[in-house]
Design a protein around this motif. Structure first.
Motif, short mmCIF file in Angstrom:
data_model
loop_
_atom_site.label_atom_id
_atom_site.label_comp_id
_atom_site.label_asym_id
_atom_site.label_seq_id
_atom_site.Cartn_x
_atom_site.Cartn_y
_atom_site.Cartn_z
N THR A 128 0.84 -1.20 0.00
CA THR A 128 0.00 0.00 0.00
C THR A 128 0.87 1.26 0.00
O THR A 128 1.85 1.33 0.75
CB THR A 128 -0.93 0.02 1.23
N THR A 129 0.52 2.21 -0.83
CA THR A 129 1.18 3.52 -0.82
C THR A 129 0.41 4.43 0.13
O THR A 129 -0.81 4.48 0.09
CB THR A 129 1.19 4.14 -2.22
N ILE A 130 1.14 5.14 0.98
CA ILE A 130 0.51 5.97 2.01
C ILE A 130 1.02 7.40 1.88
O ILE A 130 2.24 7.64 1.88
CB ILE A 130 0.81 5.41 3.41
N VAL A 131 0.10 8.33 1.76
CA VAL A 131 0.43 9.75 1.74
C VAL A 131 -0.27 10.39 2.92
O VAL A 131 -1.48 10.22 3.10
CB VAL A 131 -0.01 10.43 0.44
N LEU A 132 0.48 11.12 3.73
CA LEU A 132 -0.12 11.72 4.93
C LEU A 132 0.40 13.11 5.17
O LEU A 132 1.52 13.45 4.76
CB LEU A 132 0.14 10.83 6.16
N THR A 133 -0.42 13.92 5.81
CA THR A 133 0.04 15.21 6.30
C THR A 133 0.18 15.11 7.80
O THR A 133 -0.52 14.34 8.46
CB THR A 133 -0.97 16.33 5.96
N THR A 134 1.10 15.87 8.36
CA THR A 134 1.32 15.82 9.80
C THR A 134 1.86 17.15 10.30
O THR A 134 2.65 17.80 9.59
CB THR A 134 2.29 14.69 10.19
N PRO A 135 1.45 17.58 11.50
CA PRO A 135 2.06 18.77 12.10
C PRO A 135 3.24 18.42 12.98
O PRO A 135 3.90 19.31 13.52
CB PRO A 135 0.91 19.32 12.96
N TYR A 136 3.53 17.12 13.16
CA TYR A 136 4.57 16.67 14.08
C TYR A 136 5.88 16.41 13.34
O TYR A 136 5.98 15.49 12.53
CB TYR A 136 4.13 15.39 14.80
N MET A 137 6.89 17.22 13.63
CA MET A 137 8.17 17.05 12.96
C MET A 137 8.85 15.74 13.35
O MET A 137 9.54 15.13 12.54
CB MET A 137 9.08 18.24 13.28
N ASP A 138 8.66 15.29 14.60
CA ASP A 138 9.28 14.03 14.99
C ASP A 138 8.63 12.86 14.26
O ASP A 138 9.29 11.92 13.84
CB ASP A 138 9.20 13.84 16.51
N GLU A 139 7.32 12.93 14.05
CA GLU A 139 6.60 11.89 13.33
C GLU A 139 7.03 11.86 11.86
O GLU A 139 7.07 10.79 11.24
CB GLU A 139 5.10 12.15 13.42
N ALA A 140 7.35 13.01 11.29
CA ALA A 140 7.74 13.08 9.89
C ALA A 140 8.98 12.24 9.60
O ALA A 140 9.17 11.77 8.48
CB ALA A 140 7.99 14.54 9.50
N SER A 141 9.81 12.03 10.60
CA SER A 141 11.02 11.24 10.41
C SER A 141 10.72 9.78 10.09
O SER A 141 11.59 9.04 9.63
CB SER A 141 11.90 11.31 11.65
N TYR A 142 9.47 9.33 10.34
CA TYR A 142 9.11 7.94 10.04
C TYR A 142 8.82 7.73 8.56
O TYR A 142 8.70 6.59 8.10
CB TYR A 142 7.85 7.54 10.82
N CYS A 143 8.67 8.83 7.81
CA CYS A 143 8.31 8.72 6.39
C CYS A 143 9.54 8.39 5.55
O CYS A 143 10.67 8.69 5.91
CB CYS A 143 7.69 10.03 5.91
N ASP A 144 9.29 7.80 4.38
CA ASP A 144 10.38 7.52 3.44
C ASP A 144 10.86 8.81 2.78
O ASP A 144 12.05 9.03 2.61
CB ASP A 144 9.91 6.54 2.37
N ARG A 145 9.89 9.63 2.38
CA ARG A 145 10.22 10.95 1.82
C ARG A 145 9.23 11.97 2.34
O ARG A 145 8.14 11.65 2.79
CB ARG A 145 10.17 10.93 0.28
N LEU A 146 9.66 13.25 2.26
CA LEU A 146 8.84 14.35 2.76
C LEU A 146 8.78 15.47 1.73
O LEU A 146 9.72 15.68 0.96
CB LEU A 146 9.44 14.93 4.05
N ALA A 147 7.66 16.18 1.75
CA ALA A 147 7.52 17.41 0.97
C ALA A 147 7.20 18.54 1.93
O ALA A 147 6.33 18.39 2.80
CB ALA A 147 6.43 17.27 -0.08
N PHE A 148 7.89 19.66 1.80
CA PHE A 148 7.61 20.85 2.60
C PHE A 148 6.73 21.80 1.78
O PHE A 148 7.12 22.23 0.70
CB PHE A 148 8.90 21.57 2.97
N LEU A 149 5.54 22.10 2.31
CA LEU A 149 4.64 23.08 1.71
C LEU A 149 4.62 24.34 2.56
O LEU A 149 4.58 24.27 3.79
CB LEU A 149 3.21 22.53 1.62
#
Length: 579
Positions: A192-213
């Motif tokens: 499964t491909t998962i795309v998520l938004t998050t306000p938590y910078m520590d949680e963002a580290s769990y992602c494979d890649r990130l986009a900054f908007l």
């Protein structure tokens, strides 16, 4: 686009934009997301995250560019897209009057999941989410974390190829957040491909890649580690108790773009390509242990947004005056217990909070944090024990105590249809300030929190950061001895969060005690001490160093998440042994 590209990319956005009237919410977004990725989208309120997610879900059409999801055009083939994805909005729609089982069954029916498959998937999902024992409970009585897990299950019941999650873990306690991420990793492992938004910078580290908007613009796309490296060499810290003096220095040196006032140190971020000048280095070394620090994703955000130098204000600049506290301790609690029938919400809590202390209150949902704050605010009578606030006994003089406390709720208790000045005047009257004192208090607090020049704007039209400052102003204009903050920085960008915490540090330096409940574990570093709660008990209380030292040697340098989970696991094991 060739067939080979379509097989590689689950999502392809080319020059995507979206306007609402004259407002451009998104501008020229180019994005490719691969099969089996966990892809995170970061940004503050108003950055365009939800708009982008709705475009990917084929709920909104772009006003510029085009987007393909699972090989389908999101405009021409919207029905094909929506049938193949799972989309969880911020509201995570559930039917409150339906049980856990009934919500799952309804979601399966509208997705045409055969009954045999539904029964198989239902069992697996409930077990994975830890909801087996709650399957007959109505959704409306579930905790926030359980509701999020149920909503995720309803979006996984048809096993979509793509899962879109808008702020999945906002407001969810760290224990439930860990469970949610365990579920996500399981489905990612299944393709499964998962795309998520998050306000938590520590949680963002769990992602494979990130986009900054930011403000509708896509600033960067990369792995978390690669993004952190962009700020390497720009971040320094001074371990010192003289943070106020460091802060004053930051306003004198233009190479400093951001300052972060923590409980026992001050972190500085320099402009790209800049190094500390010799005069700056010499002054900082005289104030404490000075040296480079490892960058985090918040530092990357600061670098990407290239803000003007903003180190905030000082007590001298704001005309800040000390808070008057009667007695040595701002709070003294002895043997506090609260029982509702046979249920014990609080179990024999005793602690002291000194004037000028910032204490973080952490724990999973249902731990008793809210009940404790209600007791300390005089909104809940304890079944046993006693509380003194600024030297006044709560039981014998509740009205006198309420004049000594300020409270800022998670959702900012403001009147959105009133202007900024109308909100301030209303709360000044609520605190019983006379007309003369009311005028002085409003002038003082606007200067302190930095909301001058916006008197006529409606509170509902303000940005999240300005609403946050206004809510703080309304909570402190009577200069309370104790300030209670409930999830105060939810959804604001890193710079706004840092400015807010700098204000809190100034309040504490002036003598105000501050109690903060938060699910954002990184905020623990701003606190002088931490109180950890579980199942109505205070299981640990101390500085971060003290809490670490109480653990085994391998954990003496543990990060906040590891520390928190270790204490929670120990508490659960101890209660199980007692039972």
């Amino acid at each position: 686009m060739g067939t080979q590209d379509s097989d590689k990319w689950i999502i392809e956005a080319e020059g995507v934009g979206r306007c609402f009237g004259h407002h451009e919410a998104l501008s020229r977004i180019d994005l490719q997301i691969g099969r089996g990725e966990i892809f995170g989208i970061l940004g503050p309120d108003g950055a365009g995250k939800t708009t982008l997610m709705q475009l990917l879900a084929a709920i909104l059409d772009p006003t510029a560019g085009r987007c393909r999801v699972l090989g389908f055009d999101t405009v021409r083939d919207a029905a094909q897209v929506t049938a193949r994805i799972g989309y969880m909005s911020q509201g995570f729609t559930l039917y409150d009057r339906l049980s856990v089982d009934e919500n799952l069954a309804f979601s399966a029916r509208i997705r045409s999941v055969p009954d045999a498959l539904f029964q198989q998937r239902r069992k697996a999902l409930l077990q994975m989410a830890g909801l087996e024992s709650a399957c007959r409970r109505e959704a409306r009585v579930l905790s926030g974390g359980m509701r999020k897990k149920l909503s995720l299950c309803t979006n996984l019941i048809h096993e979509p190829s793509l899962l879109l999650l808008d702020e999945l873990s906002l407001g969810v306690d760290p224990v439930s957040r860990r469970d949610l991420w365990r579920m996500l990793r399981t489905f990612r492992a299944q393709g499964t491909t998962i795309v998520l938004t998050t306000p938590y910078m520590d949680e963002a580290s769990y992602c494979d890649r990130l986009a900054f908007l930011h403000q509708g613009q896509l600033l960067a796309v990369d792995s978390p580690d690669a993004l952190k490296e962009r700020a390497r060499g720009q971040v320094y810290e001074v371990v010192t108790a003289r943070q106020e003096e460091v802060q004053q220095l930051t306003g004198e040196y233009r190479e400093i773009v951001s300052g972060q006032w923590l409980a026992d140190r001050f972190r500085l971020q320099l402009a790209s390509g800049k190094a500390p000048s010799e005069p700056l280095r010499h002054k900082l070394e005289a104030l404490g242990a000075f040296g480079p620090a490892a960058p985090d994703l918040e530092n990357t955000f600061v670098q990407l947004t290239a803000p003007p130098t903003d180190t905030g204000s000082t007590p001298e600049q704001t005309g800040f005056e000390s808070v008057q506290v009667d007695g040595t301790d701002a709070i003294t609690a002895r043997g506090i217990s609260v029982r509702f029938g046979n249920f014990s919400a609080l179990k024999n809590l005793s602690f002291r909070v000194a004037a000028g202390e910032v204490i973080g209150w952490l724990g999973p949902n249902g731990a008793g944090k809210t009940t404790l704050i209600r007791v300390l605010c005089g909104l809940q009578r304890p079944s046993a024990g006693e509380v003194h606030i600024a030297g006044v006994a709560l039981r014998s003089a509740p009205m006198a105590v309420r004049a000594r406390i300020g409270y800022m709720s998670q959702h900012f208790s403001l009147y959105p249809d009133l202007s900024v000045i109308e909100n301030l005047v209303f709360f000044a009257g609520l605190y019983g300030l006379s007309r003369h004192k009311r005028r002085d208090a409003v002038h003082w607090v606007k200067t302190v929190v930095g909301i001058e020049g916006i008197d006529g704007r409606q509170a509902g039209d303000l940005s999240g950061a300005l609403r946050q400052r206004l809510a703080l102003a309304c909570a402190i204009m009577h200069r309370p001895a104790v300030l209670f903050l409930d999830e105060p920085t939810s959804g604001v960008d890193p710079l706004a969060r840092r400015r807010f915490w700098q204000l809190i540090q100034l309040l504490a330096r002036a003598g105000m005690a501050v109690l903060v409940s938060t699910h954002y574990l990184e905020e623990a570093y701003y606190c002088h001490r931490l109180g950890l709660m579980n199942n109505g008990r205070l299981i640990a209380l101390g500085t971060l160093g003290e809490l670490r030292s109480a653990l085994e040697t391998p954990l003496h340098t543990a990060d906040m998440e590891t520390l928190f989970m270790t204490y929670m696991a120990r508490a659960s094991a101890d209660e199980g042994a007692i039972t």
